[in-house]
Motif scaffolding. Sequence first.
Motif, PDB file in Angstrom:
ATOM      1  N   ALA A  19       0.744  -1.192  -0.154  1.00  0.00           N
ATOM      2  CA  ALA A  19       0.102   0.075  -0.062  1.00  0.00           C
ATOM      3  C   ALA A  19       0.967   1.255   0.151  1.00  0.00           C
ATOM      4  O   ALA A  19       1.920   1.225   0.703  1.00  0.00           O
ATOM      5  N   VAL A  22      -3.815   4.873   1.823  1.00  0.00           N
ATOM      6  CA  VAL A  22      -4.758   4.215   2.308  1.00  0.00           C
ATOM      7  C   VAL A  22      -5.855   5.024   2.704  1.00  0.00           C
ATOM      8  O   VAL A  22      -5.856   6.003   3.233  1.00  0.00           O
ATOM      9  N   TYR A  24      -9.700   5.642   4.478  1.00  0.00           N
ATOM     10  CA  TYR A  24     -10.394   4.888   5.473  1.00  0.00           C
ATOM     11  C   TYR A  24     -11.389   5.808   5.984  1.00  0.00           C
ATOM     12  O   TYR A  24     -11.425   7.152   5.831  1.00  0.00           O
ATOM     13  N   THR A  71     -10.362   0.692   0.990  1.00  0.00           N
ATOM     14  CA  THR A  71      -9.706   0.932  -0.251  1.00  0.00           C
ATOM     15  C   THR A  71      -8.135   1.338  -0.063  1.00  0.00           C
ATOM     16  O   THR A  71      -7.886   2.318   0.592  1.00  0.00           O
ATOM     17  N   ILE A  72      -7.268   0.827  -0.863  1.00  0.00           N
ATOM     18  CA  ILE A  72      -5.881   1.459  -0.686  1.00  0.00           C
ATOM     19  C   ILE A  72      -5.487   1.543  -2.561  1.00  0.00           C
ATOM     20  O   ILE A  72      -6.009   0.873  -3.225  1.00  0.00           O
ATOM     21  N   ARG A  74      -1.978   0.793  -4.417  1.00  0.00           N
ATOM     22  CA  ARG A  74      -0.783   0.101  -4.103  1.00  0.00           C
ATOM     23  C   ARG A  74       0.407   0.862  -4.766  1.00  0.00           C
ATOM     24  O   ARG A  74       0.294   1.792  -5.393  1.00  0.00           O
ATOM     25  N   ALA A  79      -5.584   0.103  -7.631  1.00  0.00           N
ATOM     26  CA  ALA A  79      -6.448   0.476  -6.565  1.00  0.00           C
ATOM     27  C   ALA A  79      -7.134  -0.838  -6.072  1.00  0.00           C
ATOM     28  O   ALA A  79      -7.581  -1.483  -7.147  1.00  0.00           O
ATOM     29  N   VAL A  80      -7.145  -1.414  -5.158  1.00  0.00           N
ATOM     30  CA  VAL A  80      -7.715  -2.397  -4.456  1.00  0.00           C
ATOM     31  C   VAL A  80      -8.585  -2.142  -3.278  1.00  0.00           C
ATOM     32  O   VAL A  80      -8.188  -1.222  -2.510  1.00  0.00           O
ATOM     33  N   THR A  81      -9.768  -3.116  -3.180  1.00  0.00           N
ATOM     34  CA  THR A  81     -10.593  -3.011  -1.991  1.00  0.00           C
ATOM     35  C   THR A  81     -10.577  -4.264  -1.174  1.00  0.00           C
ATOM     36  O   THR A  81     -10.197  -5.416  -1.525  1.00  0.00           O
ATOM     37  N   GLU A  84      -8.111  -7.766  -0.341  1.00  0.00           N
ATOM     38  CA  GLU A  84      -6.822  -7.434  -1.078  1.00  0.00           C
ATOM     39  C   GLU A  84      -6.220  -6.194  -0.701  1.00  0.00           C
ATOM     40  O   GLU A  84      -5.002  -6.024  -0.649  1.00  0.00           O
ATOM     41  N   ALA A  85      -7.032  -5.304  -0.305  1.00  0.00           N
ATOM     42  CA  ALA A  85      -6.484  -4.004   0.236  1.00  0.00           C
ATOM     43  C   ALA A  85      -5.857  -4.134   1.710  1.00  0.00           C
ATOM     44  O   ALA A  85      -4.806  -3.730   1.947  1.00  0.00           O
ATOM     45  N   ASP A 104      -1.888 -12.607   0.578  1.00  0.00           N
ATOM     46  CA  ASP A 104      -2.143 -12.088  -0.694  1.00  0.00           C
ATOM     47  C   ASP A 104      -2.383 -13.174  -2.043  1.00  0.00           C
ATOM     48  O   ASP A 104      -2.089 -12.877  -2.950  1.00  0.00           O
TER      49      ASP A 104
END
Length: 127
Positions: A19, A22, A24, A71-72, A74, A79-81, A84-85, A104
């Motif tokens: 990440a 981040v 939040y 959501t982050i 990388r 972007a992944v949620t 996976e985030a 992961d």
Amino acid sequence: MTDLAHSPQAATLSDPRAAERVFYDGACPVCSKEIGWYRKMRGAEAVEWVDIANGPTPEGFEREALLKRFTIVRRNGEAVTGAEAFAALWRALGPTRLLGRFSDRQPFLWIGERLYRLFLKLRMAWR
């Protein structure tokens, strides 16, 4: 003197799946407490922490989507949620780096995503 190229922080900074940013929900008490815990970890200084509830929506993202799922972004820009985030966040922090690399992968991502969806149902009651 420590060789930065071989330090744990350098390993995190060179991991494209870790990440970098981040997002939040700072209005969620559970989320805020957990993020506060992560921010104290080694490696957290290399992560940008964005409180969606108490700040502007970052360009290219929808506020409601960011508030709905963790959501982050990388280091490689992806972007992944969800689970996976979390795996990407854990990869970025020294104490949880191995957990991140382990989680992961399948079937751990699948299991983690199911657990995360269960948490989201509980979170709705807190919010």
